[in-house]
Design a protein around this motif. Structure first.
Motif, mmCIF file in Angstrom:
data_model
loop_
_atom_site.group_PDB
_atom_site.id
_atom_site.type_symbol
_atom_site.label_atom_id
_atom_site.label_comp_id
_atom_site.label_asym_id
_atom_site.label_seq_id
_atom_site.Cartn_x
_atom_site.Cartn_y
_atom_site.Cartn_z
ATOM 1 N N SER A 17 34.674 64.415 37.366
ATOM 2 C CA SER A 17 34.120 63.227 36.750
ATOM 3 C C SER A 17 32.749 63.594 36.181
ATOM 4 O O SER A 17 31.906 64.152 36.870
ATOM 5 C CB SER A 17 33.981 62.117 37.790
ATOM 6 O OG SER A 17 33.449 60.976 37.188
ATOM 7 N N ASN A 18 32.555 63.312 34.891
ATOM 8 C CA ASN A 18 31.340 63.801 34.240
ATOM 9 C C ASN A 18 30.768 62.844 33.204
ATOM 10 O O ASN A 18 30.036 63.251 32.325
ATOM 11 C CB ASN A 18 31.624 65.157 33.592
ATOM 12 C CG ASN A 18 32.784 65.083 32.613
ATOM 13 O OD1 ASN A 18 33.153 64.008 32.154
ATOM 14 N ND2 ASN A 18 33.362 66.222 32.305
ATOM 15 N N GLY A 19 31.127 61.595 33.272
ATOM 16 C CA GLY A 19 30.582 60.640 32.307
ATOM 17 C C GLY A 19 31.342 60.581 31.001
ATOM 18 O O GLY A 19 30.873 59.985 30.035
ATOM 19 N N VAL A 22 32.158 57.049 28.968
ATOM 20 C CA VAL A 22 31.200 56.389 28.073
ATOM 21 C C VAL A 22 31.293 56.959 26.663
ATOM 22 O O VAL A 22 31.475 56.219 25.690
ATOM 23 C CB VAL A 22 29.756 56.518 28.615
ATOM 24 C CG1 VAL A 22 28.754 55.969 27.615
ATOM 25 C CG2 VAL A 22 29.632 55.808 29.953
ATOM 26 N N SER A 46 38.397 62.286 32.676
ATOM 27 C CA SER A 46 38.789 60.891 32.517
ATOM 28 C C SER A 46 40.306 60.813 32.351
ATOM 29 O O SER A 46 40.813 60.957 31.246
ATOM 30 C CB SER A 46 38.103 60.288 31.294
ATOM 31 O OG SER A 46 38.459 58.936 31.175
#
Length: 182
Positions: A17-19, A22, A46
């Motif tokens: 999980s790394n953003g 967004v 994601s």
């Protein structure tokens, strides 16, 4: 962001999980507003956003309905040039062709890495294996390029199947026995 460069494919090489959610949301919304189709792989952290899977040095046991791509290096230990790898450890032509046939017959693409030396040259053994595989591909490319998997078949040990609108191909991963039909 990705849309500032008119990016069509987002290829990540992580998985945690790394953003991504967004920026992926912004990118997908931008692409939709432009009438563009874009794709993102499963390594961006994601799961909801991934359009295709990218197993590394691996394949699936059966055909997949979702497109995927296996990335493999001719060097089994490194994507770059590794002077510690012995020349006989590089992927040989038979393995390269078998991997290509297996992956394509299961609705995948093969992304093959050829790690160059620091001066940009390719190890002679790799070149030899690539040329030998290229001879087979040149001769049998119609069964590989612009084909799709044949989803109706059970998995056979040594046979793979591809098709186009005009042809059906049976590819054997095993050389025919002497005296048999070829």
């Amino acid at each position: 962001l990705a849309y500032e460069y008119d990016t069509d494919i987002m290829w990540c090489d992580a998985g945690a999980s790394n953003g991504t959610d967004v920026f992926a949301a912004e990118w997908f919304n931008w692409a939709r507003s432009q009438g563009r189709q874009v794709a993102i792989n499963d390594r961006c952290g994601s799961p909801w956003a991934a359009d295709f899977d990218t197993p590394e040095y691996a394949t699936f046991s059966i055909a997949q309905t979702r497109k995927w791509e296996s990335n493999q290096g001719m060097d089994p230990f490194s994507y770059g040039f590794n002077r510690a790898t012995n020349a006989d450890e590089y992927m040989n032509a038979t393995t390269l062709v078998h991997n290509l046939v297996d992956i394509v017959s299961k609705n995948g693409n093969l992304l093959l890495n050829v790690g160059p030396r620091p001066d940009g040259t390719i190890h002679q053994k790799m070149m030899d294996h690539l040329r030998e595989a290229g001879t087979w591909i040149n001769r049998h490319g119609a069964a590989i390029f612009n084909t799709t998997y044949w989803y109706l078949t059970p998995e056979e040990v040594d046979l793979r199947f591809t098709q186009t609108n005009d042809a059906f191909y049976i590819l054997s991963l095993k050389e025919p026995a002497q005296g048999s039909m070829s």
